[in-house]
Motif scaffolding. Structure first.
Motif, short mmCIF file in Angstrom:
data_model
loop_
_atom_site.label_atom_id
_atom_site.label_comp_id
_atom_site.label_asym_id
_atom_site.label_seq_id
_atom_site.Cartn_x
_atom_site.Cartn_y
_atom_site.Cartn_z
N ALA A 88 56.69 39.68 -56.08
CA ALA A 88 55.26 39.60 -56.41
C ALA A 88 54.47 39.15 -55.19
O ALA A 88 54.93 38.31 -54.42
CB ALA A 88 55.04 38.63 -57.56
N PHE A 89 53.28 39.74 -55.04
CA PHE A 89 52.42 39.41 -53.90
C PHE A 89 51.01 39.13 -54.39
O PHE A 89 50.47 39.89 -55.19
CB PHE A 89 52.36 40.58 -52.92
N ALA A 374 48.21 31.19 -60.04
CA ALA A 374 47.98 31.98 -61.26
C ALA A 374 48.04 33.49 -60.99
O ALA A 374 48.73 34.23 -61.70
CB ALA A 374 46.65 31.58 -61.90
N SER A 375 47.33 33.96 -59.96
CA SER A 375 47.31 35.41 -59.70
C SER A 375 48.68 35.92 -59.27
O SER A 375 49.11 37.01 -59.67
CB SER A 375 46.28 35.75 -58.62
N LEU A 376 49.39 35.11 -58.49
CA LEU A 376 50.74 35.48 -58.04
C LEU A 376 51.66 35.65 -59.25
O LEU A 376 52.40 36.65 -59.37
CB LEU A 376 51.28 34.38 -57.12
N ILE A 377 51.61 34.68 -60.16
CA ILE A 377 52.48 34.74 -61.33
C ILE A 377 52.07 35.88 -62.26
O ILE A 377 52.91 36.56 -62.84
CB ILE A 377 52.50 33.36 -62.03
N GLY A 378 50.76 36.14 -62.33
CA GLY A 378 50.31 37.30 -63.11
C GLY A 378 50.84 38.61 -62.55
O GLY A 378 51.25 39.50 -63.29
N ALA A 379 50.87 38.72 -61.22
CA ALA A 379 51.41 39.94 -60.59
C ALA A 379 52.89 40.08 -60.93
O ALA A 379 53.39 41.17 -61.20
CB ALA A 379 51.22 39.87 -59.07
N ALA A 380 53.61 38.95 -60.95
CA ALA A 380 55.03 38.98 -61.29
C ALA A 380 55.21 39.41 -62.76
O ALA A 380 56.09 40.21 -63.08
CB ALA A 380 55.66 37.61 -61.05
N GLU A 381 54.36 38.88 -63.63
CA GLU A 381 54.47 39.25 -65.06
C GLU A 381 54.26 40.75 -65.24
O GLU A 381 54.94 41.39 -66.03
CB GLU A 381 53.46 38.47 -65.90
N LEU A 382 53.30 41.30 -64.53
CA LEU A 382 53.06 42.75 -64.62
C LEU A 382 54.27 43.53 -64.13
O LEU A 382 54.62 44.58 -64.69
CB LEU A 382 51.85 43.13 -63.76
N ALA A 383 54.91 43.00 -63.08
CA ALA A 383 56.07 43.69 -62.53
C ALA A 383 57.24 43.68 -63.51
O ALA A 383 58.11 44.54 -63.45
CB ALA A 383 56.48 43.03 -61.21
N PHE A 384 57.27 42.71 -64.43
CA PHE A 384 58.33 42.65 -65.44
C PHE A 384 58.08 43.61 -66.60
O PHE A 384 58.95 43.80 -67.45
CB PHE A 384 58.49 41.22 -65.98
N GLU A 385 56.88 44.19 -66.68
CA GLU A 385 56.52 44.98 -67.86
C GLU A 385 57.48 46.13 -68.14
O GLU A 385 57.85 46.36 -69.30
CB GLU A 385 55.08 45.53 -67.73
N ASP A 386 57.90 46.88 -67.11
CA ASP A 386 58.81 48.01 -67.36
C ASP A 386 60.10 47.53 -68.01
O ASP A 386 60.56 48.11 -68.99
CB ASP A 386 59.12 48.77 -66.05
N LEU A 387 60.67 46.46 -67.46
CA LEU A 387 61.92 45.94 -68.03
C LEU A 387 61.69 45.47 -69.46
O LEU A 387 62.48 45.76 -70.35
CB LEU A 387 62.45 44.77 -67.19
N LEU A 388 60.58 44.75 -69.68
CA LEU A 388 60.36 44.17 -71.00
C LEU A 388 60.04 45.24 -72.04
O LEU A 388 60.28 45.03 -73.22
CB LEU A 388 59.22 43.13 -70.95
N SER A 389 59.51 46.39 -71.63
CA SER A 389 59.20 47.39 -72.65
C SER A 389 60.37 48.33 -72.92
O SER A 389 60.43 48.93 -73.99
CB SER A 389 57.92 48.15 -72.31
N ASN A 390 61.33 48.44 -72.01
CA ASN A 390 62.51 49.28 -72.27
C ASN A 390 63.71 48.65 -71.57
O ASN A 390 64.22 49.18 -70.58
CB ASN A 390 62.24 50.70 -71.75
N PRO A 391 64.16 47.49 -72.09
CA PRO A 391 65.04 46.61 -71.32
C PRO A 391 66.32 47.25 -70.78
O PRO A 391 66.54 47.23 -69.56
CB PRO A 391 65.38 45.49 -72.31
N LEU A 392 67.17 47.79 -71.63
CA LEU A 392 68.49 48.19 -71.14
C LEU A 392 68.41 49.40 -70.21
O LEU A 392 69.10 49.47 -69.19
CB LEU A 392 69.44 48.44 -72.31
N VAL A 393 67.53 50.34 -70.53
CA VAL A 393 67.38 51.54 -69.70
C VAL A 393 66.86 51.16 -68.31
O VAL A 393 67.38 51.59 -67.28
CB VAL A 393 66.43 52.55 -70.38
#
Ligand SMILES: [Zn+2]
Length: 404
Positions: A88-89, A374-393
């Motif tokens: 995250a940046f 806050a903004s850094l952690i928000g960027a990290a949370e967004l980056a986790f979205e793909d994994l969190l919406s379709n975890p195993l794939v």
């Protein structure tokens, strides 16, 4: 035909259930099975099956539960931070803050890099981000799945194309930063997950809702002050982007029609009255950092106090406009506004709520729990979205980090 339909449907349901469970564990950490049953609305045996699937691939583990209550503590299910990570940046006008965050929100590496003016163009920035990534990955346990990259920056992101439409304080216009960065990362590391971009204030509000002062709130505003001013506005639990991404560009609300001219062409924008340049003009006017001005005010320098007091007045005028437009439960004052509130005595701060006591006396005016990150952690949370919406794939197809 009906068989195919059933198969597709149950696949989609399974994916949704996996997503729900991993999201709970990622955001809340160690949870008991009973808590997971309650939080996901799934039955006990479904939850047990999902946990087993995540254990099999090494994304979660069973750990001693939390003590408290009667009887023996039950086992908890916890995320394994080094199993899946994101880069995250948080791109600011003159520097970048970067981190690698593991599943569950654990920061595994963090670094700050100065970006000289001469190198703030997209190509130079992308090169710097790739280098920073390389350095940080050395601090991450080998074998971690790299599931996403997130970037927060002070600019307007077009909701349709995902391009940076305009970032005035970086001097950018129409830049496809996500593609530029993803390509450069893929070339350097022989593979890269997708890159997610967000406006810095929008990233901040997402982070504070997940892990900070906005937890359990649905209507709130994260106001971020740096060189410019921006707001991440959450209404009814949804982030407002507007039709072309400009929602929340509150730095250009006009608060002082006779004020200084702003780079947008108008006069007396909120940004010209409470942005970084306004802080630096305060007092003797020869201080070079926001911290120096705040320190002077805390030490009792009358000019600095007078200047900041005036700034509180402009802050209040903008706030009352936001409050009357959105009626939020809370406004989180990020960036140098936190320091501004802390540098001044309570009696000055307390003049603020009198401006809106009639319209919104329940309003909480708070500083970000996550501070300047806050903004850094928000960027990290967004980056986790793909994994969190379709975890195993997503876990399966992400590149895994190996040491060079
Ligand atoms: Zn303006």
């Amino acid at each position: 035909l009906s068989t195919t339909f059933t198969a597709v449907t149950s696949d989609a349901v399974r994916r949704l259930n996996l997503s729900r469970l991993l999201r709970q564990v990622h955001v809340h950490g160690n949870l008991t099975r009973s808590e997971l049953v309650a939080d996901t609305g799934l039955n006990r045996s479904t939850v047990a099956g999902l946990i087993r699937e995540f254990e099999d691939v090494g994304l979660v583990e069973e750990v001693a539960g939390r003590a408290g209550g009667v009887g023996r503590p039950s086992l908890g299910v916890a995320p394994i931070p080094s199993a899946a990570v994101v880069a995250a940046f948080d791109v600011r006008v003159d520097h970048v803050v970067a981190a690698v965050m593991g599943l569950g929100g654990v920061i595994l590496a963090r670094t700050e890099t100065e970006i000289p003016d001469s190198q703030s163009g997209p190509d130079d920035l992308v090169r710097a981000l790739v280098q920073t990534c390389e350095q940080m990955f050395h601090e991450v346990p080998e074998g971690a799945a790299w599931v996403g990259t997130g970037v927060s920056l002070p600019g307007v992101i077009d909701p349709e194309s995902g391009w940076v439409r305009v970032a005035p304080n970086l001097g950018w216009r129409d830049v496809d930063l996500a593609a530029l960065l993803a390509d450069a990362l893929a070339e350097h590391f022989s593979g890269s997950p997708a890159v997610a971009l967000a406006n810095d204030a929008n990233a901040g509000v997402l982070a504070e809702v997940n892990r900070g002062a906005g937890r359990s709130l649905s209507d709130l505003i994260f106001l971020l002050a740096d060189v410019g001013i921006g707001a991440g506005i959450m209404v009814g639990g949804r982030l407002m982007t507007g039709t072309s991404g400009f929602a929340g560009e509150v730095g250009h609300l006009i608060v002082n029609p006779n004020g200084r001219s702003c780079r947008c062409g108008n006069r007396g924008c909120w940004e010209t009255e409470i942005g970084r340049d306004a802080v630096l003009r305060t007092g003797t006017g020869n201080r070079v950092s926001v911290e120096q001005v705040m320190d002077a005010a805390r030490a009792g320098d009358e000019n600095a106090i007078l200047g900041l007091k005036e700034m509180i007045g402009w802050l209040g005028i903008g706030l009352v406009n936001l409050i009357n437009s959105f009626n939020p439960q809370a406004i989180i004052l990020g960036g140098h506004l936190s320091a501004l509130m802390e540098a001044l005595d309570a009696d000055i701060r307390d003049t603020l709520p009198t401006l809106w006591s009639a319209s919104s006396n329940q309003l909480q005016l708070v500083t970000p729990t996550l501070g300047q990150d806050a903004s850094l952690i928000g960027a990290a949370e967004l980056a986790f979205e793909d994994l969190l919406s379709n975890p195993l794939v997503e876990f399966e197809r992400s590149p895994h980090l190996v040491s060079a």
